[in-house]
Scaffold this active site. Structure first.
Site, PDB file in Angstrom:
ATOM      1  N   HIS A 110      29.023  37.335  40.234  1.00 26.32           N
ATOM      2  CA  HIS A 110      28.453  36.430  40.369  1.00 26.32           C
ATOM      3  C   HIS A 110      28.461  35.694  41.083  1.00 26.32           C
ATOM      4  CE1 HIS A 110      24.478  33.384  39.369  1.00 26.32           C
ATOM      5  NE2 HIS A 110      24.329  34.402  38.904  1.00 26.32           N
ATOM      6  N   ASP A 187      34.925  32.099  34.978  1.00 25.86           N
ATOM      7  CA  ASP A 187      33.334  32.113  34.816  1.00 25.86           C
ATOM      8  C   ASP A 187      33.304  32.644  33.271  1.00 25.86           C
ATOM      9  OD1 ASP A 187      31.003  32.366  34.992  1.00 25.86           O
ATOM     10  OD2 ASP A 187      30.274  32.847  36.629  1.00 25.86           O
ATOM     11  N   GLN A 190      28.449  34.263  31.030  1.00 27.49           N
ATOM     12  CA  GLN A 190      28.236  34.989  30.163  1.00 27.49           C
ATOM     13  C   GLN A 190      29.167  35.641  28.788  1.00 27.49           C
ATOM     14  OE1 GLN A 190      25.483  37.050  30.663  1.00 27.49           O
ATOM     15  NE2 GLN A 190      24.543  36.335  32.300  1.00 27.49           N
ATOM     16  N   LYS A 213      22.598  29.815  28.847  1.00 23.47           N
ATOM     17  CA  LYS A 213      22.464  31.242  28.344  1.00 23.47           C
ATOM     18  C   LYS A 213      23.347  31.074  26.580  1.00 23.47           C
ATOM     19  CE  LYS A 213      24.149  32.463  32.803  1.00 23.47           C
ATOM     20  NZ  LYS A 213      22.733  33.256  33.536  1.00 23.47           N
ATOM     21  N   CYS A 351      21.979  38.207  41.560  1.00 29.98           N
ATOM     22  CA  CYS A 351      23.072  37.098  41.610  1.00 29.98           C
ATOM     23  C   CYS A 351      23.873  37.973  42.286  1.00 29.98           C
ATOM     24  CB  CYS A 351      22.392  36.057  41.281  1.00 29.98           C
ATOM     25  SG  CYS A 351      21.235  35.360  41.155  1.00 29.98           S
TER      26      CYS A 351
HETATM   27  N1  PLP Z   1      27.916  33.198  36.788  1.00 29.95           N
HETATM   28  C1  PLP Z   1      27.809  34.149  35.808  1.00 29.95           C
HETATM   29  C2  PLP Z   1      28.478  35.740  35.390  1.00 29.95           C
HETATM   30  C3  PLP Z   1      25.955  34.315  35.716  1.00 29.95           C
HETATM   31  O1  PLP Z   1      25.623  35.199  34.352  1.00 29.95           O
HETATM   32  C4  PLP Z   1      25.187  33.656  36.385  1.00 29.95           C
HETATM   33  C5  PLP Z   1      24.153  33.241  35.837  1.00 29.95           C
HETATM   34  O2  PLP Z   1      23.144  34.290  35.373  1.00 29.95           O
HETATM   35  C6  PLP Z   1      26.066  31.739  36.092  1.00 29.95           C
HETATM   36  C7  PLP Z   1      27.467  32.497  36.866  1.00 29.95           C
HETATM   37  C8  PLP Z   1      25.695  30.761  36.994  1.00 29.95           C
HETATM   38  O3  PLP Z   1      24.685  30.534  36.306  1.00 29.95           O
HETATM   39  P1  PLP Z   1      23.312  29.354  36.614  1.00 29.95           P
HETATM   40  O4  PLP Z   1      22.819  29.700  36.943  1.00 29.95           O
HETATM   41  O5  PLP Z   1      23.130  28.944  34.981  1.00 29.95           O
HETATM   42  O6  PLP Z   1      24.811  28.070  36.461  1.00 29.95           O
END
Ligand code: PLP
Length: 393
Positions: A110, A187, A190, A213, A351
């Site tokens: 992401h 990260d 998910q 999430k 993203c």
């Molecule tokens: N990492 C992953 C794999 C994501 O799916 C997302 C959000 O969709 C993020 C990071 C970023 O999360 P946030 O926008 O809540 O900071």
């Protein structure tokens, strides 16, 4: 199965976009209201009853988060989301990396776990590298080994990509990265909603996720940093509550985790997040995963019956989310019809532009599950998708 816990499902939504953000159970909303109505004050400052009570609840939330991922209490930093958690670490690396150092990320990351590292390299003169995935969506571990070197200082990877949905072998990558002396950022934005996380087993150095999430409020996230590794990071923001002593000449900083929580933190949101994690724990991973596997199998089976579907990766290797395109029809067009049927999915690059480019597409339609989804949701979605495809054919 658990729709009754979520007021939003009193209306007829088929919500299949939990990877973007999950709905909130009533217990979380009630907890927020109760806190604001009865216990609210700023934390770590006042000494009146309310202030002490709010501080206790905020710090108790930290304990609950720590227990949830098997971390220690002082290894948990509250941030406003996974993005801020990763930026916090990357900003520190931007100051310490130097020319000749390397940062290695997966091409499927992401942007939140890609751009901060790319920028840290731009700022420091270090080299930003990526490793590839296989066509089935799993990590290309040979490529990872090829890209990893004694110059690698940090590896940043998602436990589950928000596009490919594969549960990645994080432990293996951590082991290989540690062998060359690199630290690893995981990260878990998910994965935290689909599987139990144990940072001790993962042996990662950093891990990040967002509250929204995992059925918690917006505006709260978590950075886990392993013991001394967290202590080595440079402060990210400066201000109240993160200091030990301030004089005109200089400032010394508080211990971790306070050092990384400058200013008034997202107090109620942290307490709401803790409530959400307790909600998940009370249901239990066994029940959550059994339901999800059943619903996901129905989803994949329905999609496989549509000849025109082109999956990003092998759908049988995924957990909880699947991204695809329908040959000859733009995902945005399909979404118009799905939206009319009250079906909420996500369309776009999610993203994650580099992984779309890797698969030779600009965007995709993503369907993702939460613990509230059931077979009926899938039936409605598949019918709506057939309708949409029929409309544009
Ligand atoms: N990492 C992953 C794999 C994501 O799916 C997302 C959000 O969709 C993020 C990071 C970023 O999360 P946030 O926008 O809540 O900071």
């Amino acid at each position: 199965m658990l729709k009754k816990d979520f007021k939003i499902f009193d209306k007829d939504y088929v919500y299949l976009d939990s990877a973007a953000s999950a709905q909130k159970p009533q217990v979380v909303l009630d907890r927020l209201v109760h806190f604001y109505q009865n216990d609210y004050a700023n934390v770590h400052r006042g000494s009146c009853h309310l202030a002490l009570q709010a501080t206790e609840q905020y710090e108790n939330a930290r304990h609950i988060v720590a227990d949830f991922i098997h971390a220690d209490f002082n290894e948990i930093v509250f941030t406003k989301g996974a993005t801020e958690a990763i930026n916090l670490v990357a900003a520190s690396y931007a100051k310490t990396l130097k020319k000749g150092d390397e940062v290695l990320v997966c091409v499927a990351e992401h942007h939140a776990n890609f751009v901060p590292w790319q920028q840290a390299c731009v700022q420091s003169g270090a080299t930003f590298k990526t490793f590839d995935v296989m066509d089935n969506g799993t990590w290309d571990l040979n490529d990872f080994k090829k890209q990893l070197s004694k110059h690698t200082k940090l590896v940043a990877v998602a436990q589950i990509s928000n596009v490919l949905g594969v549960q990645n072998p994080v432990e293996k990558v951590v082991q290989l990265a540690h062998e060359v002396g690199a630290k690893v950022m995981v990260d878990a934005a998910q994965s935290v909603t689909h599987l139990p996380i144990n940072v001790k087993d993962l042996n990662c150095d950093y891990l990040a996720f967002s509250g929204h999430k995992i059925y918690g409020p917006n505006g709260i996230g978590v950075l886990y940093g392993k013991g001394e590794v967290l202590t080595e990071l440079k402060p990210y923001q400066f201000g109240g509550d993160m200091v030990d002593k301030v004089t005109i000449e200089k400032t010394t900083f508080a211990d971790v985790p306070a050092r990384f929580e400058a200013g008034t933190p997202p107090i109620a949101n942290a307490i709401g997040l803790a409530e959400a994690l307790q909600y998940v724990s009370q249901i239990g991973w066994d029940k959550i995963q059994k339901n999800e596997q059943k619903v996901f199998a129905a989803l994949v089976s329905g999609l496989k019956q549509i000849d025109e579907i082109e999956f990003l990766g092998d759908p049988d290797l995924k957990t909880g989310l699947v991204a695809f395109n329908v040959k000859g029809i733009h995902a945005d067009d399909l979404n118009l019809i799905l939206a009319k049927e009250n079906v909420c999915v996500r369309v776009g690059h999610h993203c994650a532009m580099p992984i779309h480019e890797r698969f030779g597409v600009k965007s995709s339609l993503r369907v993702s599950l939460g613990l509230y989804n059931d077979q009926e949701d899938i039936k409605v979605f598949i019918q709506a998708l057939h309708k949409a495809i029929g409309f544009f054919k």
